[in-house]
Design a protein around this motif. Structure first.
Motif, mmCIF file in Angstrom:
data_model
loop_
_atom_site.group_PDB
_atom_site.id
_atom_site.type_symbol
_atom_site.label_atom_id
_atom_site.label_comp_id
_atom_site.label_asym_id
_atom_site.label_seq_id
_atom_site.Cartn_x
_atom_site.Cartn_y
_atom_site.Cartn_z
ATOM 1 N N LYS A 135 0.836 -1.209 0.000
ATOM 2 C CA LYS A 135 0.000 0.000 0.000
ATOM 3 C C LYS A 135 0.867 1.254 0.000
ATOM 4 O O LYS A 135 0.537 2.268 -0.616
ATOM 5 C CB LYS A 135 -0.909 0.020 1.235
ATOM 6 N N LEU A 138 2.263 2.325 -3.439
ATOM 7 C CA LEU A 138 1.320 3.060 -4.282
ATOM 8 C C LEU A 138 1.271 4.534 -3.903
ATOM 9 O O LEU A 138 0.958 5.387 -4.721
ATOM 10 C CB LEU A 138 -0.081 2.451 -4.156
ATOM 11 N N ALA A 168 -6.577 3.659 2.859
ATOM 12 C CA ALA A 168 -6.380 2.472 2.023
ATOM 13 C C ALA A 168 -6.498 1.196 2.852
ATOM 14 O O ALA A 168 -6.990 0.178 2.378
ATOM 15 C CB ALA A 168 -5.015 2.534 1.338
ATOM 16 N N THR A 191 0.251 12.009 -6.725
ATOM 17 C CA THR A 191 0.348 10.661 -6.143
ATOM 18 C C THR A 191 -0.833 10.372 -5.232
ATOM 19 O O THR A 191 -1.466 9.315 -5.316
ATOM 20 C CB THR A 191 1.647 10.550 -5.313
ATOM 21 N N GLY A 194 -4.017 10.067 -7.150
ATOM 22 C CA GLY A 194 -4.029 8.783 -7.857
ATOM 23 C C GLY A 194 -4.460 7.656 -6.928
ATOM 24 O O GLY A 194 -5.246 6.778 -7.301
ATOM 25 N N SER A 195 -3.940 7.692 -5.674
ATOM 26 C CA SER A 195 -4.312 6.653 -4.703
ATOM 27 C C SER A 195 -5.790 6.715 -4.368
ATOM 28 O O SER A 195 -6.461 5.686 -4.272
ATOM 29 C CB SER A 195 -3.506 6.817 -3.416
ATOM 30 N N ASN A 197 -8.181 7.896 -6.222
ATOM 31 C CA ASN A 197 -8.926 7.418 -7.393
ATOM 32 C C ASN A 197 -8.935 5.897 -7.476
ATOM 33 O O ASN A 197 -9.944 5.290 -7.811
ATOM 34 C CB ASN A 197 -8.336 8.010 -8.675
ATOM 35 N N ARG A 198 -7.768 5.295 -7.158
ATOM 36 C CA ARG A 198 -7.690 3.832 -7.210
ATOM 37 C C ARG A 198 -8.587 3.175 -6.173
ATOM 38 O O ARG A 198 -9.035 2.050 -6.342
ATOM 39 C CB ARG A 198 -6.240 3.376 -6.982
ATOM 40 N N LEU A 199 -8.796 3.898 -5.038
ATOM 41 C CA LEU A 199 -9.627 3.332 -3.970
ATOM 42 C C LEU A 199 -11.122 3.455 -4.261
ATOM 43 O O LEU A 199 -11.951 2.849 -3.580
ATOM 44 C CB LEU A 199 -9.303 4.017 -2.634
ATOM 45 N N THR A 201 -14.628 2.833 -5.782
ATOM 46 C CA THR A 201 -15.357 1.724 -6.417
ATOM 47 C C THR A 201 -16.808 2.177 -6.587
ATOM 48 O O THR A 201 -17.197 3.218 -6.044
ATOM 49 C CB THR A 201 -15.339 0.450 -5.535
#
Lengths: 273, 436
Positions: A135, A138, A168, A191, A194-195, A197-199, A201
C-alpha cells in the motif's frame, strides 16, 4: 459517477452544530450516493471542517439539530469508533502526532480492530508488514515511516500521505478528506489523488473538503457544493469549481443573498415579520 | 532528618530487639556494623515534618515490626524461570533476603568477572571490597541505610576487572515469598578502571501478604568505566519497599540508570550519583506506573562535584486511581564544577481525578560557567490524540491505554535488554488497561 439508483450512503438533513456554544452549522442538507465524488468548497470559516468533524463525532462539536443517516441508520446514535468500523473515515486536516506509538504498530492495530469488527481476517505482524508495504508503494511512501512514531516529526505532506494510507487500509464506504491537498506539492498531490482514485469503487464515495480547485483537477467531482455561513448555498457540477477558481466566492454569496431577499424566501419572511 | 531521638521509637526498638552482632571475623566490617547500629539507635524515624519525607507518610510502615527470615523458602528453578533474563550471563537469586545458591547461576563467567554472594566474596576478596562496602551510601543521616547496614549479612557482589567489558547483563533477582518478613537486600557493584557491565536489580513479590524490603545498592565506577544499571521494582501490592542507591563516578566514568517502579503499597527510592572525577556522565531514566492507593516516592541527587560533568535525567510518572507519586530531583553543581552540562525533566500523567503527583525539580548551582536546564509538566491524556485513535476504530479504553503506554514507552524502550523491554511492555500494557 452519478447513478440515480445507487445506494444512498449518507443523508444529512437540516444539520446544525455548535462549537463552544456558537452555532457554526445552520441547516445542512446533503445526500451522497455510492460511486459519487462530492467536493465541498467555500471560504475560510464557512463551516466546511465543522461539518466533517461533526459527522465523525469530534467531542468539541455538538449537534444541535437535524439528523444524519449513514446507510439508513442514525449516525449520531453510535460512538466515533463505531462510525469508523461501520465505514466512515475522516482524513484530518491536521493529523495529530503520537510520540511513542510506532506507525507500524498503530496501522496494524487499527487495521485488525476494524477487520475484526467487520468479521474479517486479521493479519499477524509479518503478513501485515508485506500488506502495508504494498500500500505504501502506491503512495510513494518510504518504508521508514513504519518505524517512526505516528505522524511524529512528519512534514505536512507526509502526514497527509499517512492519512490516505490509513484510508487504504480501512477501506471506508465514505471517506471525507479534509483539506488533504494543503501542504502537498504538485507531485505529491498527483500521487495522493491517484491513490484516492484507485480506492474508488461503485460501492463507496468520497467527500473532498477543499479550499482550492487544484485537487479537483485530479479527483474529478460529480458535485460541487459551496458553503458559506454554515449553509450550502450553491450546488453544481465540476464546472462550478472552475468558475470559483477564476471568479472567487463573492459572486456566489451575492447571488445567494439576492435569492434569499426575494419575497417568499425564508430569509425575507424572517426580515419582514 | 539528622534529628536525634530522645527515646527510641517503638519501631526501631522492635526492629533491633533481637539484634545480634554476627560472629564474623572481619573486624572492619564489624566496626561498620557497630557504627551503623549506633546510628540506627539514635536516628529518629522520619515523619512528614522532615523536608525529605514531606509527601510520604511512613507511619503505616512503622507500625509493622517484622523480622528477617530465619530460613529460606524452597523454590525451584521452574518457579522463577519466567523471571530469568535470556540474555544474562551471571545470576544471583535471593529469597526473602537469603542467598539461594541453587537458583543462582555463576558458572562459565569469564575470568575477571566476579558475580557471587557477598559472604563468599568477603572470604577471598576482602581487600577489594573494604574500600567500597558501606562507603558509597552513608548511613550517618539515614535510618533505613543504618538499619540495612547493621543487618548486613550477605548480598550481591559484582566486580568487573580492569579493562574488561562484560556485555551480557548480570541479573540480581530478589524474590519475596513470605509475609511478615523484613529483608535487607544489599548490592555492591565494583567496575574497575576501563571496564564495563550491565546490572539488573530486580525485585518481585510472590506473596499477597505484607512484607518490607529495605535495600541498599552501592555502585563504584572507576575511571573510564561504564555501568548500565536497570532497576525493576515489582513488589506485591501490600508490601513496602525502601531503597537507597549510591553511585560514585570517577574521572570520565559513565553511568546509565533505568528505574521502573510498578509495585508496592508504598515505595521510596533514593538515588544519589556523585561525579567525583572530571568529565563523568550520567543518564538517569525513571518511570513510575502506579494506581489504586499506591504511593511511589523517588528522590534523586545528581552531584556535580568536578568540572566537565554531564547529566541527563528524565523521570516520568503515570498515576491512576487514588495513587500518589512523588518526585524530588536535585541537581547540585558545586563550586569549581565548571562546564557542567545538565538537563532534567519531570513529566507526569494523571489518569484520574483522584490521582496525585508532587514534583519538585531543584537546581543548586555554585559555578558560573555551566549549562543547566530543568522542567516539570503534569497533564492528562491529550483529547485530540484520544479522538484521533477513536476515529480509527479503537475503543475509548483501548485508545487511552495505548496513549498511556506510549508515555511510558519512551523510558522502557531505552532499556538495553530486549527481553526485558518485551516483558515490561506486556506488564505496562496490562496495567494501563486496568488503570484507565
Amino acid at each position: 459517477m452519478i447513478k440515480a439508483d445507487a445506494k444512498v450512503l449518507l443523508e444529512v438533513r437540516n444539520l446544525s452544530a455548535t462549537v463552544a456554544g456558537v452555532e457554526i452549522l445552520k441547516g445542512i442538507d446533503l445526500t451522497v450516493r455510492a460511486g459519487e465524488v462530492h467536493a465541498i468548497m467555500g471560504p475560510n470559516g464557512s463551516g466546511k471542517s465543522t461539518l466533517a468533524k461533526a459527522l465523525v463525532g469530534h467531542p468539541a462539536y455538538t449537534v444541535s439539530g437535524g439528523e444524519v443517516l449513514f446507510e439508513g441508520k442514525d449516525l449520531f446514535a453510535i460512538a466515533p469508533e463505531e462510525r469508523s468500523r461501520a465505514g466512515l473515515f475522516l482524513g484530518f486536516q491536521y493529523p495529530v502526532e503520537i510520540a511513542g506509538v510506532s506507525n507500524s504498530a498503530f496501522l496494524r492495530l487499527i487495521y485488525n480492530t476494524v477487520q475484526g469488527a467487520r468479521g474479517k481476517d486479521e493479519l499477524d505482524p509479518l503478513e501485515f508488514d508485506d500488506f502495508v508495504r504494498e500500500k505504501m508503494k502506491l503512495l510513494d511512501m518510504d518504508p521508514n515511516f513504519l518505524d517512526r512514531s505516528v505522524n511524529d516529526g512528519f512534514s505536512g505532506g507526509e502526514k497527509k500521505r499517512n492519512e490516505i494510507l490509513q484510508m487504504a487500509l480501512l477501506e471506508p464506504k465514505l471517506a471525507i478528506l479534509d483539506e488533504t491537498d494543503s501542504g502537498l506539492d504538485i507531485d505529491a498531490l498527483r500521487t495522493v489523488a491517484g491513490s484516492v482514485n484507485r480506492l474508488m469503487t461503485p460501492d463507496n464515495a468520497v467527500v473532498l473538503v477543499t479550499h482550492y480547485q487544484r485537487l479537483l483537477n485530479y479527483i474529478v467531482p460529480d458535485y460541487v457544493h459551496v458553503m458559506e455561513g454554515g449553509k450550502i448555498i450553491k450546488t453544481g457540477g465540476k464546472a462550478l469549481a472552475e468558475e470559483l477558481e477564476t471568479r472567487g466566492y463573492d459572486w456566489v454569496v451575492e447571488e445567494y443573498r439576492r435569492q434569499e431577499s426575494r419575497p417568499g424566501s425564508p430569509a425575507y419572511a424572517e426580515m419582514h415579520l | 532528618m539528622t534529628t536525634v531521638a530522645t527515646a527510641r521509637h517503638p519501631y526501631i526498638e522492635a526492629l533491633l530487639q533481637s539484634y545480634e552482632m554476627p560472629r564474623s571475623g572481619i573486624s572492619w566490617l564489624n566496626a561498620r556494623r557497630s557504627a551503623a547500629l549506633e546510628r540506627a539507635n539514635s536516628l529518629a524515624v522520619p515523619t512528614t515534618r522532615d523536608e525529605d519525607w514531606r509527601f510520604t507518610d511512613i507511619s503505616p510502615l512503622t507500625k509493622l515490626h517484622f523480622q528477617p527470615a530465619a530460613e529460606a523458602s524452597r523454590l525451584s528453578l521452574a518457579d522463577l524461570s519466567h523471571y530469568f533474563i535470556g540474555e544474562a550471563a551471571g545470576r544471583l537469586v535471593f529469597v526473602d533476603g537469603l542467598f539461594a545458591p541453587d537458583l543462582s547461576a555463576t558458572d562459565d563467567l569469564p575470568a575477571g568477572v566476579q558475580v557471587s554472594n557477598l559472604a563468599e566474596g568477603l572470604k577471598h576478596h576482602g581487600a577489594l571490597i573494604e574500600p567500597h562496602l558501606a562507603r558509597h551510601v552513608p548511613f550517618n543521616d539515614n535510618l533505613f541505610v543504618a538499619l540495612n547496614t547493621c543487618y548486613l549479612r550477605d548480598g550481591a557482589l559484582v566486580r568487573i576487572a580492569k579493562d574488561l567489558v562484560h556485555a551480557a547483563p548480570v541479573h540480581l533477582l530478589f524474590v519475596s515469598t513470605r509475609p511478615e518478613i523484613a529483608a535487607y537486600p544489599r548490592c555492591l557493584v565494583i567496575a574497575e578502571t576501563g571496564s564495563g557491565c550491565t546490572v539488573v536489580e530486580d525485585y518481585v513479590g510472590l506473596t499477597d501478604g505484607v512484607y518490607v524490603n529495605n535495600a541498599v545498592t552501592e555502585i563504584a565506577v572507576a575511571a573510564n568505566a561504564r555501568v548500565k544499571h536497570v532497576r525493576l521494582q515489582h513488589e506485591s501490592e501490600g508490601s513496602f519497599h525502601i531503597a537507597n542507591c549510591g553511585v560514585s563516578l570517577a574521572r570520565d566514568a559513565a553511568y546509565a540508570s533505568h528505574t521502573v517502579t510498578l509495585g508496592a503499597r508504598m515505595s521510596r527510592h533514593d538515588l544519589n550519583v556523585v561525579q567525583q572525577g572530571e568529565g563523568a556522565a550520567a543518564r538517569i531514566d525513571g518511570l513510575a506506573l502506579i494506581s489504586g492507593r499506591q504511593l511511589a516516592d523517588t528522590h534523586t541527587l545528581l552531584d556535580h562535584a568536578k568540572p566537565n560533568g554531564k547529566s541527563v535525567q528524565l523521570h516520568k510518572c503515570i498515576v491512576g486511581g487514588a495513587a500518589h507519586a512523588v518526585f524530588n530531583g536535585k541537581v547540585l553543581v558545586r563550586e569549581g564544577a565548571q562546564l557542567t552540562d545538565s538537563a532534567q525533566e519531570s513529566r507526569n500523567l494523571l489518569l484520574s481525578s483522584r490521582a496525585h503527583v508532587d514534583t519538585k525539580p531543584q537546581l543548586e548551582i555554585f559555578a558560573d560557567d555551566v549549562k543547566c536546564s530543568h522542567g516539570a509538566t503534569v497533564g492528562q491524556l491529550d483529547t485530540e490524540q484520544v479522538f484521533y485513535l477513536k476515529s480509527r476504530g479503537l475503543s475509548e479504553a483501548r485508545a487511552r491505554s495505548l496513549l498511556t503506554y506510549a508515555f511510558g514507552a519512551e523510558i522502557i524502550d531505552r532499556i538495553p535488554i530486549p527481553s526485558l523491554v518485551a516483558r515490561l511492555e506486556r506488564i505496562v500494557l496490562d496495567q494501563t488497561q486496568s488503570a484507565s
